[in-house]
Design a protein around this motif. Structure first.
Motif, PDB file in Angstrom:
ATOM      1  N   ALA A  13      -1.397  -3.559 -19.067  1.00 13.94           N
ATOM      2  CA  ALA A  13      -0.917  -4.119 -17.802  1.00 13.94           C
ATOM      3  C   ALA A  13      -1.976  -3.894 -16.728  1.00 13.94           C
ATOM      4  CB  ALA A  13       0.400  -3.456 -17.402  1.00 13.94           C
ATOM      5  N   PRO A  14      -2.273  -4.909 -15.921  1.00 13.68           N
ATOM      6  CA  PRO A  14      -3.355  -4.785 -14.939  1.00 13.68           C
ATOM      7  C   PRO A  14      -3.260  -3.542 -14.056  1.00 13.68           C
ATOM      8  CG  PRO A  14      -2.662  -7.068 -15.091  1.00 13.68           C
ATOM      9  CD  PRO A  14      -1.701  -6.278 -15.943  1.00 13.68           C
ATOM     10  N   HIS A  15      -2.062  -3.154 -13.638  1.00 17.08           N
ATOM     11  CA  HIS A  15      -1.933  -2.008 -12.744  1.00 17.08           C
ATOM     12  C   HIS A  15      -2.069  -0.675 -13.455  1.00 17.08           C
ATOM     13  CE1 HIS A  15       2.138  -2.326 -14.374  1.00 17.08           C
ATOM     14  NE2 HIS A  15       2.352  -1.084 -13.967  1.00 17.08           N
ATOM     15  N   ARG A  16      -2.207  -0.712 -14.799  1.00 16.83           N
ATOM     16  CA  ARG A  16      -2.359   0.521 -15.580  1.00 16.83           C
ATOM     17  C   ARG A  16      -3.743   0.625 -16.226  1.00 16.83           C
ATOM     18  NH1 ARG A  16       2.251   2.977 -17.295  1.00 16.83           N
ATOM     19  NH2 ARG A  16       0.793   4.689 -17.747  1.00 16.83           N
ATOM     20  N   GLN A  17      -4.601  -0.327 -15.970  1.00 14.81           N
ATOM     21  CA  GLN A  17      -5.924  -0.292 -16.577  1.00 14.81           C
ATOM     22  C   GLN A  17      -6.746   0.854 -15.991  1.00 14.81           C
ATOM     23  OE1 GLN A  17      -7.568  -4.258 -16.308  1.00 14.81           O
ATOM     24  NE2 GLN A  17      -5.918  -5.144 -17.531  1.00 14.81           N
ATOM     25  N   GLY A  18      -7.588   1.430 -16.836  1.00 15.85           N
ATOM     26  CA  GLY A  18      -8.416   2.544 -16.405  1.00 15.85           C
ATOM     27  C   GLY A  18      -7.790   3.908 -16.632  1.00 15.85           C
ATOM     28  N   GLU A  19      -6.605   3.946 -17.253  1.00 17.49           N
ATOM     29  CA  GLU A  19      -5.913   5.211 -17.483  1.00 17.49           C
ATOM     30  C   GLU A  19      -6.107   5.763 -18.901  1.00 17.49           C
ATOM     31  OE1 GLU A  19      -1.800   5.104 -16.398  1.00 17.49           O
ATOM     32  OE2 GLU A  19      -2.157   3.943 -14.574  1.00 17.49           O
TER      33      GLU A  19
END
Length: 202
Positions: free
Chosen positions: A129-135
């Protein structure tokens, strides 16, 4: 903190389709297959649904417990290419977007660079999900399968569709198959990547 991962079932289909649609809307390959934002937003999800159905039927989908990310995998047995599968890209085009020849072309071109001589786990798509990328969710999903590949001595393969994902895959032990790099006609580059099992890892 660990990431809880489970095998997706038919009841997760809409969650997976939504995840893939959101994650790949602005991907270079998706924008090439479906040029124009309005057209893509109205059509792209149909291709993601078709991919989801194929993975549910012929492979498997790993899904984080919170529904924020997923990975579509196929187990490729290795051996000679089956010419009976050649109609797959055409059937996909008819089902998804009959007037769009790039839906069929992307299937034929990626099939043309896909190594089939050795068994391997094929990471077809991974969506966060775009708002969870980078985690680190994507890394956790991939490592979930690569650990098993290492234990069982199995290779792994994927195609990277952008430079950022390519860098991630390289950190996980994949290497670019330089002789198979694919430049889509008037479009972006795709990098086929292979990973030998890491011996001695548990």
């Amino acid at each position: 903190m660990g990431v809880a991962i489970r095998r997706a079932g038919e009841g997760d289909r809409e969650v997976v389709v939504r995840l893939l649609d959101e994650a790949f809307q602005d991907d270079p390959v998706s924008t090439w297959v479906f040029p124009g934002e309005e057209y893509r937003r109205g059509t792209h999800h149909r291709l993601m649904a078709a991919f989801t159905d194929i993975a549910l039927g012929d492979g498997w989908i790993d899904l984080t417990e919170d529904g924020s990310s997923c990975a579509l995998w196929l187990s490729v047995p290795g051996g000679e290419h089956d010419d009976a599968e050649d109609d797959g890209p055409a059937e996909l085009r008819r089902a998804v977007d009959p007037g769009n020849e790039r839906v069929e072309l992307i299937g034929r071109l990626t099939a043309g660079i896909h190594p089939v001589d050795r068994p391997h786990a094929y990471l077809w798509m991974i969506g966060v999900a775009p708002h969870r990328q980078g985690e680190g969710l994507g890394t956790a999903l991939i490592e979930h399968v690569l650990e098993r590949c290492d234990r069982e001595g199995q290779a792994a393969y994927l195609e990277a569709s952008n430079a950022r994902s390519r860098a991630l895959y390289e950190r996980l032990g994949y290497t670019v198959m330089a002789d198979r790099v694919l430049d889509l006609p008037e479009g972006p580059r795709m990098w086929p990547m292979w990973r030998e099992p890491h011996r001695g890892k548990r």
